[in-house]
Design an enzyme around this catalytic site. Sequence first.
Site, mmCIF file in Angstrom:
data_model
loop_
_atom_site.group_PDB
_atom_site.id
_atom_site.type_symbol
_atom_site.label_atom_id
_atom_site.label_comp_id
_atom_site.label_asym_id
_atom_site.label_seq_id
_atom_site.Cartn_x
_atom_site.Cartn_y
_atom_site.Cartn_z
ATOM 1 N N LYS A 16 0.962 -1.342 -0.059
ATOM 2 C CA LYS A 16 -0.374 0.055 0.147
ATOM 3 C C LYS A 16 0.716 1.593 -0.662
ATOM 4 C CE LYS A 16 -2.650 -0.627 3.961
ATOM 5 N NZ LYS A 16 -1.674 -2.077 4.030
ATOM 6 N N ARG A 91 -9.415 1.468 9.121
ATOM 7 C CA ARG A 91 -9.025 0.107 9.332
ATOM 8 C C ARG A 91 -9.921 -0.646 9.962
ATOM 9 N NH1 ARG A 91 -3.186 0.919 9.002
ATOM 10 N NH2 ARG A 91 -2.025 -0.877 9.392
ATOM 11 N N ARG A 130 11.043 -6.233 4.160
ATOM 12 C CA ARG A 130 11.269 -4.661 4.395
ATOM 13 C C ARG A 130 12.097 -3.948 4.968
ATOM 14 N NH1 ARG A 130 5.379 -1.780 4.575
ATOM 15 N NH2 ARG A 130 5.424 -3.405 6.143
ATOM 16 N N ARG A 162 11.577 -2.337 10.344
ATOM 17 C CA ARG A 162 10.075 -2.140 11.839
ATOM 18 C C ARG A 162 9.919 -2.759 12.416
ATOM 19 N NH1 ARG A 162 4.520 -0.541 8.061
ATOM 20 N NH2 ARG A 162 3.949 -1.670 9.871
ATOM 21 N N ARG A 173 -0.836 -9.360 13.014
ATOM 22 C CA ARG A 173 -1.222 -7.643 12.465
ATOM 23 C C ARG A 173 -2.409 -8.782 10.739
ATOM 24 N NH1 ARG A 173 3.658 -5.474 10.328
ATOM 25 N NH2 ARG A 173 2.914 -4.141 9.024
HETATM 26 P P1 AMP Z 1 0.965 0.454 8.741
HETATM 27 O O1 AMP Z 1 2.039 1.490 8.730
HETATM 28 O O2 AMP Z 1 -0.082 0.924 8.500
HETATM 29 O O3 AMP Z 1 1.324 -1.063 8.611
HETATM 30 O O4 AMP Z 1 0.859 0.868 10.503
HETATM 31 C C1 AMP Z 1 1.299 0.009 11.431
HETATM 32 C C2 AMP Z 1 1.255 -0.240 13.513
HETATM 33 O O5 AMP Z 1 -0.266 1.182 12.950
HETATM 34 C C3 AMP Z 1 -0.998 -0.790 12.638
HETATM 35 O O6 AMP Z 1 0.221 -1.957 13.055
HETATM 36 C C4 AMP Z 1 -1.245 -0.177 13.704
HETATM 37 O O7 AMP Z 1 -0.536 -0.446 15.028
HETATM 38 C C5 AMP Z 1 -0.793 1.598 13.866
HETATM 39 N N1 AMP Z 1 -1.758 2.099 12.532
HETATM 40 C C6 AMP Z 1 -1.749 2.344 11.815
HETATM 41 N N2 AMP Z 1 -3.181 2.931 10.834
HETATM 42 C C7 AMP Z 1 -4.288 2.710 12.100
HETATM 43 C C8 AMP Z 1 -5.485 2.616 12.004
HETATM 44 N N3 AMP Z 1 -5.665 3.506 10.766
HETATM 45 N N4 AMP Z 1 -6.068 2.669 12.993
HETATM 46 C C9 AMP Z 1 -6.017 1.498 14.062
HETATM 47 N N5 AMP Z 1 -4.194 1.356 14.173
HETATM 48 C C10 AMP Z 1 -4.166 2.231 13.206
#
Ligand code: AMP
Length: 216
Positions: A16, A91, A130, A162, A173
């Site tokens: 994404k 989400r 990654r 990360r 996740r």
């Molecule tokens: P991402 O970089 O999108 O994979 O997000 C990393 C982490 O940030 C996720 O596993 C959640 O812990 C938190 N996070 C990011 N976006 C959201 C969201 N829209 N709602 C809830 N938690 C989020």
Amino acid sequence: MSANDLIFIGPPGAGKGTQAKRLCGKLGAPQVSTGDMLREAKTAGTELGLKVADIMAKGQLVSDEIVIGLVEERLSRPDARTGFVLDGFPRTIPQAEALDKLLLKMGRTLKHVVLLEVPDALIVERITGRRTGENTGRIYHLKYDPPPFADRGEGGERLLQRPDDTEEVVGPRLAAYAAQTAPLVAYYADKGLLRRVDGVGSLDEVSARLFAAVGV
Ligand code: AMP
């Protein structure tokens, strides 16, 4: 001119962030990634960052209230006036409903919701390989999109992983995605906004499918 208001959904590791960046380059619209915003808060050591660090490290979702507040503030900035590409938000169904309300208040409507589809079997390899460039924030994959320099090598930068990109955290996740995010597929399909894009293939192959799906 109608605004280019777009959303990306899809499992973690589907690409994404990478594809949203490419689309933003084409549209001239900002990428709005709640994950990036939360990671920045964590790095900056803000109160918010401290609050969410533990939850993120476990691969769980932070509260709807927190991310809705972040997005509301971000979309009100001038650079989002003619469009935005949301990546990693919404989400959950309550987040999607909050976004609907916010856009209604702003007099805007979503144009496309891109679902980037990648089977679970490929996700672990994508996530654990990654890496992010420390200075540029550029995302690499050790196998599929390797940096043209050795880690910390000449002309290069340090590559960071990360903390939630480990094999142990991928499971939680994916579980969070299946339980809380997957219902958004039907939510946006019912509104006629869903564009399914096959996320398997080279970066350029996926971009070509994406651009065709959103008509750019
Ligand atoms: P991402 O970089 O999108 O994979 O997000 C990393 C982490 O940030 C996720 O596993 C959640 O812990 C938190 N996070 C990011 N976006 C959201 C969201 N829209 N709602 C809830 N938690 C989020």
